[in-house]
Design an enzyme around this catalytic site. Structure first.
Site, PDB file in Angstrom:
ATOM      1  N   GLY A  63       0.626  -1.286  -0.115  1.00 54.46           N
ATOM      2  CA  GLY A  63       0.286   0.423  -0.045  1.00 54.46           C
ATOM      3  C   GLY A  63       0.913   1.051  -0.314  1.00 54.46           C
ATOM      4  N   GLU A  76       1.158  -1.927  -4.810  1.00 58.03           N
ATOM      5  CA  GLU A  76      -0.173  -0.312  -4.773  1.00 58.03           C
ATOM      6  C   GLU A  76      -0.775  -1.345  -5.986  1.00 58.03           C
ATOM      7  OE1 GLU A  76      -1.216   2.581  -3.620  1.00 58.03           O
ATOM      8  OE2 GLU A  76      -2.588   1.882  -4.033  1.00 58.03           O
ATOM      9  N   ASN A 136      -2.482  -7.307  -7.053  1.00 55.30           N
ATOM     10  CA  ASN A 136      -3.550  -7.506  -4.929  1.00 55.30           C
ATOM     11  C   ASN A 136      -2.716  -8.591  -3.880  1.00 55.30           C
ATOM     12  OD1 ASN A 136      -5.383  -7.405  -3.546  1.00 55.30           O
ATOM     13  ND2 ASN A 136      -6.219  -8.233  -4.783  1.00 55.30           N
ATOM     14  N   ASP A 185      -6.436   1.020   5.151  1.00 57.39           N
ATOM     15  CA  ASP A 185      -7.995   1.596   5.354  1.00 57.39           C
ATOM     16  C   ASP A 185      -8.594   1.191   6.095  1.00 57.39           C
ATOM     17  OD1 ASP A 185      -9.645   2.006   2.123  1.00 57.39           O
ATOM     18  OD2 ASP A 185      -9.611   2.891   4.160  1.00 57.39           O
TER      19      ASP A 185
END
Lengths: 407, 275
Positions: B100, B123, B156, B179
């Site tokens: 991330g 990412e 991913n 997140d």
């Protein structure tokens, strides 16, 4: 008419469990007598025996599962929260089960419930409060998790490794009592992993079969995670064998050089042999005599006496073939089973779809569409559309400038 | 009435406009030719890409199957890293991973602090990853010999980690301001959970460290609780918190950290060591 879906044997004893949709029969094939028969609300998905022969577990498509005694009396009945039980394994030392959900696998204990001694009304209320608290905190904690649907889970005969396969071409080998510690990832399939079997005596190799685009069988080295050998059906000259998924694999327990595989919608099982050089060779394509019309093979299993049991999807007979004399000595298990099962699979399928429309899994839907060329709702693929809404002035003012053409 | 004068005037204006367009087209072509010459010209410096052109929505479903999951090679030994690390030798491998990475604030600091170690940023958003790749190209062109040990990749991370790394390869993993996903049905989208920690422990050496930092207290208690429950991770002692130089870098260098400082929020740290 529905045929046999699953065949499960008990170790070191001649007991068999056969599942015919909603019914379940337990037989003793040496004396040819029926021990017990069960009937459920919903169809059976998986069954499992204990190693010593003390316990027996059944999982339904209803998210429920049952655990039985050696005399087939219920000890424990419970339900999972999300998804149907996939594969069931008994723990070797503790009294618990390892069940796989769609994506997770849990460890659930089963014990005989203790009898509560009640003396006063106050103790009654306290006991009820304790029961409610236990229900709220009784969510089963997951022991293992994938990000895609798990197809199979097995344990080696050593009880040292726990292997799981899923649709995202991944095979995960984890240590047994400490499942949080991964041993190795086995990577090599191109499509989803549909079938798996474990060597009965050695701890060094195991087999897996791939999906439609993969169309191959791979021999793995369990310690390294590397490929020893791979057999592709696309190299075969017969075009019927190309682009079909490998449904089932099973090792022969007496002579583990041999194993049998079946492809989807192909009426012949295949016999393979593992060389001294550790290569996979196709020995024979077995032609079953008196093959029933408009039918397919559903399952193939080896006995302890190394007889091959073949079951079909629609007829209720099971054919038993003898080792290395496949087409000569053949017996049929027809008269042992009382056949009173009559309901059509398709109607039940459609009613389920309407009741649980939101939770219907995509995997079953896509297989239904592939076979019948239409969705279960309408045969003409018509979609119902809502009539268009007409906004009032007040609603337009709330929405803003775009929907109000006057401004 | 025929206004011949206006017609002729209009015609003249149109002719003038056409000439101007032709001139501007010629200028554009000349600029492109000049750019092609200066692309590989070591004396001239390139411009940095603008962040406003590379914005993308923050939430993407990590559990859906996308085509980029199937583009990588199946085995990590077959992966070719020479496109992203031109100076990589035979026996060398990646050491640090930033899952991330966002707009890449931490990566550029890591390349300066650890010039001998290779690091990668993962990412899932396409535009943001392209920004990092362009910035790395510009910096490699402007300053020779530097920034050759970092790169970015669009994947991913929940699905494709076994295709990239081998057992016990990494020594540090970073999770900066992930997140939070407050809703109940989105808890399975969180990047740290009991099932994924087993995979992170598989890819890390013994003695490796996981760094996490957040703005939100709920997420911090969730991540710390799961890391404490897992028997393969232990928390760092107070001395190790003070002696480690990376802990200051984490809380000040990335773009999210600077945004938090502007708004005046508190940061919660949780760093754990693998046994």
């Amino acid at each position: 008419m529905i045929g046999c879906n699953n065949i499960v044997f008990q170790k070191n004893s001649p007991i068999v469990a056969l599942s015919f949709g909603k019914q379940l029969r337990v037989l003793d094939y040496s004396t040819k007598k029926e021990i017990k028969s069960f009937e459920y609300d919903n169809s059976v998905s998986q069954m499992a025996f204990d190693q010593d022969g003390n316990y027996f577990a059944v999982g339904l498509h209803n998210k429920k599962f049952f655990v039985y005694d050696s005399n087939f009396e219920t000890i424990h009945s419970d339900a999972l929260k999300k998804g149907n039980p996939g594969s069931i394994i008994f723990h070797p030392t503790e009294k618990s089960i390892l069940i796989t959900d769609n994506v997770y696998s849990y460890k659930i204990p089963f014990d005989k419930p203790k009898e509560m001694e009640i003396e006063n009304e106050k103790q009654n209320k306290e006991n009820e409060k304790q029961k409610k608290k236990q229900k709220d905190t009784n969510e089963h904690k997951a022991v293992l998790g994938h990000t895609a649907i798990i197809t199979k889970a097995l344990m080696t005969f050593d009880k040292k490794f726990y292997i799981t396969c899923d649709i995202a071409r991944r095979i995960r080998v984890s240590n047994f009592p400490e499942i949080y510690d991964i041993h190795v990832f086995c990577l090599g399939h191109i499509d989803s992993v549909t079938s798996m079997d474990i060597h009965p005596t050695s701890n060094e190799q195991f087999l897996t079969g791939g999906g439609t685009t993969d169309n191959s069988i791979i021999l793995w080295n369990l310690q390294n995670g590397e490929i020893i050998n791979q057999y592709k059906f696309s190299t075969n000259t017969n075009e019927q064998y190309h682009k079909k998924a490998v449904l089932e694999l099973s090792y022969c327990p007496k002579d583990p050089k041999y194993f049998v595989a079946i492809l989807k919608s192909v009426p012949t099982p295949f016999l393979f042999q593992i060389n001294s050089k550790k290569e996979i060779e196709l020995v024979k394509v077995i032609n079953i005599p008196d093959f029933p019309q408009d039918d397919e093979i559903s399952n193939v299993r080896f006995d302890q006496n190394s007889n091959l049991w073949v079951s079909f999807q629609k007829t209720q007979t099971i054919k038993i073939l003898k080792f290395q004399n496949w087409e000569e000595n053949l017996t049929e298990l027809k008269n042992y089973i009382k056949t009173n099962i009559e309901y059509t699979f398709e109607q039940e399928f459609i009613t389920k779809y309407f009741k649980r429309k939101e939770r219907f899994s995509r995997v079953i839907l896509s297989s239904f569409i592939a076979e019948n060329n239409h969705t279960p709702n309408n045969s003409n693929n018509e979609r119902k559309r809502r009539p268009k809404k007409k906004w009032n002035n007040k609603q337009r003012q709330k929405k803003g400038r775009k929907n109000n053409p006057k401004n | 009435m025929i206004n011949s004068e206006t017609n002729t005037e209009e015609i003249k204006e149109k002719e003038i406009e056409k000439e101007q367009e032709k001139e501007s087209q010629k200028e554009n072509e000349e600029e492109k030719e000049i750019q092609k010459e200066t692309e590989n010209d070591p004396n001239k410096k390139k411009k940095m890409p603008k962040m406003t052109l590379f914005r993308q929505k923050a939430h993407m479903n990590p559990l859906s199957l996308r085509q980029m999951d199937f583009n990588l090679s199946i085995r990590p030994q077959d992966m070719n890293w020479n496109d992203s690390y031109p100076n990589m030798g035979k026996g060398e491998h990646i050491d640090f991973a930033d899952i991330g990475c966002g707009y890449g604030g931490l990566l550029f600091k890591l390349s300066e602090m650890f010039p001998d170690n290779y690091s990668i940023g993962l990412e899932i958003r396409g535009k943001v990853c392209n920004y990092v790749k362009e910035k790395i190209d510009v910096l490699r062109h402007n300053e020779k010999g530097k920034y050759l040990n970092i790169s970015a990749l669009q994947t991913n991370a929940m699905r494709t980690l076994p295709h990239l790394f081998v057992k016990s390869q990494l020594s540090k993993i970073f999770f900066l301001f992930p997140d939070p996903e407050f809703k109940k049905r989105k808890i399975k989208w969180r990047i740290i959970s009991q099932e994924l920690l087993a995979e992170y422990a598989y890819f890390m050496k013994s003695g490796g460290i996981i760094y996490t930092i957040t703005d939100v207290y709920k997420l911090h208690s969730w991540m710390k609780g799961h890391l404490e429950e897992h028997p393969l991770f232990t928390e760092l002692t107070k001395e190790e918190y003070q002696n480690d130089p990376l802990i200051k870098v984490i809380s000040t260098e990335s773009e999210e950290a600077k945004r938090v400082e502007k708004n005046g929020g508190t940061k919660f740290l949780a760093c754990f060591k693998r046994k």
